[in-house]
Design an enzyme around this catalytic site. Structure first.
Site, short mmCIF file in Angstrom:
data_model
loop_
_atom_site.label_atom_id
_atom_site.label_comp_id
_atom_site.label_asym_id
_atom_site.label_seq_id
_atom_site.Cartn_x
_atom_site.Cartn_y
_atom_site.Cartn_z
N PRO A 2 -3.12 -24.77 -5.93
CA PRO A 2 -3.88 -24.48 -4.70
C PRO A 2 -4.04 -22.97 -4.53
O PRO A 2 -3.11 -22.21 -4.76
CB PRO A 2 -2.99 -25.04 -3.58
CG PRO A 2 -2.03 -25.96 -4.24
CD PRO A 2 -1.87 -25.47 -5.65
N GLU A 3 -5.23 -22.54 -4.12
CA GLU A 3 -5.45 -21.12 -3.84
C GLU A 3 -5.30 -20.91 -2.33
O GLU A 3 -5.04 -21.85 -1.57
CB GLU A 3 -6.82 -20.71 -4.39
CG GLU A 3 -6.89 -21.02 -5.90
CD GLU A 3 -8.00 -20.32 -6.66
OE1 GLU A 3 -8.49 -19.29 -6.20
OE2 GLU A 3 -8.36 -20.80 -7.75
N LYS A 49 -0.65 -17.53 -0.82
CA LYS A 49 -0.34 -18.91 -1.19
C LYS A 49 0.98 -19.38 -0.58
O LYS A 49 1.51 -20.42 -0.95
CB LYS A 49 -0.28 -19.04 -2.72
CG LYS A 49 -1.59 -18.66 -3.41
CD LYS A 49 -1.45 -18.71 -4.93
CE LYS A 49 -2.73 -18.23 -5.60
NZ LYS A 49 -2.59 -18.19 -7.08
N ARG A 118 6.28 -7.92 -0.20
CA ARG A 118 5.96 -8.06 -1.63
C ARG A 118 4.51 -8.48 -1.86
O ARG A 118 4.02 -8.41 -2.99
CB ARG A 118 6.89 -9.07 -2.30
CG ARG A 118 8.32 -8.61 -2.44
CD ARG A 118 9.09 -9.47 -3.45
NE ARG A 118 9.18 -10.87 -3.06
CZ ARG A 118 10.13 -11.37 -2.26
NH1 ARG A 118 11.06 -10.58 -1.75
NH2 ARG A 118 10.16 -12.65 -1.98
N ASN A 159 -7.32 -18.64 -9.87
CA ASN A 159 -8.21 -18.53 -11.02
C ASN A 159 -9.67 -18.84 -10.71
O ASN A 159 -10.58 -18.26 -11.32
CB ASN A 159 -7.70 -19.45 -12.14
CG ASN A 159 -8.00 -18.91 -13.51
OD1 ASN A 159 -8.40 -17.75 -13.66
ND2 ASN A 159 -7.83 -19.74 -14.52
N ARG A 245 -4.08 -16.00 -17.69
CA ARG A 245 -4.79 -17.24 -17.37
C ARG A 245 -6.17 -17.21 -18.03
O ARG A 245 -6.72 -16.14 -18.31
CB ARG A 245 -4.98 -17.38 -15.84
CG ARG A 245 -3.71 -17.33 -15.01
CD ARG A 245 -2.95 -18.65 -14.99
NE ARG A 245 -3.74 -19.78 -14.51
CZ ARG A 245 -3.94 -20.09 -13.23
NH1 ARG A 245 -3.44 -19.33 -12.28
NH2 ARG A 245 -4.64 -21.16 -12.89
#
Ligand SMILES: [Zn+2]
Length: 256
Positions: A2-3, A49, A118, A159, A245
């Protein structure tokens, strides 16, 4: 995987729990649900995410779905939850069951801050700092295709968004990130914000034009991602590995 749009959509839907005392349980017995059981949900927020469920216990539940994780919503509530449920959050009329996350943990306030420190700016958050995102992109040692997947540069892009946004902007995924000009970056940021916002509303990523968008088949919904030829110009798609990727780009629309 999932994005960011999926996690933001979940945060919006799970917002129905805010202000309510939840019954928290772990049918799988792999999460210390007692620590938040009976406490009030104060906020459900998405950052990239990552999903954070803040509670009146002074603890946040941090969830990353990873490749296979999902939340299932049950209303009305039926049964106690399947044995593979990591975490169930239930109120009188609805239950949310978490299955197979890559991460589900409790964070204290300091740990919550450390997690967010982060992450790079999230294009879907109203307070996202565009200048900071640009600074991180230009400081990235590697191609823009890798920078966009690095959650410490910009949070929430996966991606599909990477491939589609770079294509719209005519930028090859292999272009060094530090070579993006000011106008390149601002255009890319605007495209990413618009594309991700539309995906939150539609619940999926569709970048092709269509009168009936809901009817577009999944495998025909993108211009370059997992396509044989470019939707815009018909040129065969370049497939390569960028940032670990598989990347998809059009050598004609994105020459460099
Ligand atoms: Zn093309």
């Amino acid at each position: 995987m999932p994005e960011g749009h999926t996690i933001h959509g979940l945060a919006r839907s799970m917002g129905e729990l805010v202000g309510q005392r939840v019954t928290a349980s772990s049918p799988q017995a792999r999460f210390a649900a007692d620590a938040v059981n009976g406490h009030q949900v104060e906020a459900v927020e998405a950052y990239g995410k990552h999903l954070l469920i803040d509670t009146s216990a002074g603890l946040s539940v941090h969830v990353h779905l990873g490749m296979r994780g999902k939340w299932l919503r049950f209303s009305p509530v039926t049964g106690p939850g399947l044995p593979q449920v990591r975490l169930r959050l239930a109120v009188a009329e609805v239950a949310w069951d978490l299955i197979a996350p890559s991460r589900c943990e409790l964070l204290e306030s300091s740990q919550r801050h450390a997690l967010l420190d982060r992450l790079g700016p999230d294009p879907l958050r109203p307070e996202a700092d565009t200048n900071e995102a640009q600074r991180r992109v230009n400081a990235f040692a590697g191609p823009i295709g890798a920078a966009l997947l690095d959650q410490g540069v910009i949070a929430g892009i996966g991606n599909v968004f990477r491939a589609e946004a770079l294509h719209v902007c005519g930028i090859a995924p292999t272009r060094p990130a530090k070579e993006l000009t000011n106008s390149d970056f601002l255009r890319l940021w605007d495209v990413v914000v618009a594309m991700m916002s539309t995906a939150v509303e539609e619940g999926r990523i569709i970048t092709v034009g269509a009168d009936d968008r809901a009817a577009v088949p999944e495998d025909q919904s993108r211009r370059v991602y997992k396509q044989a030829i470019c939707y815009d110009c018909g040129t065969p798609i370049d497939v390569a590995t960028v940032g670990g990727r598989t990347s998809y780009s059009c050598p004609r629309c994105q020459p460099n």
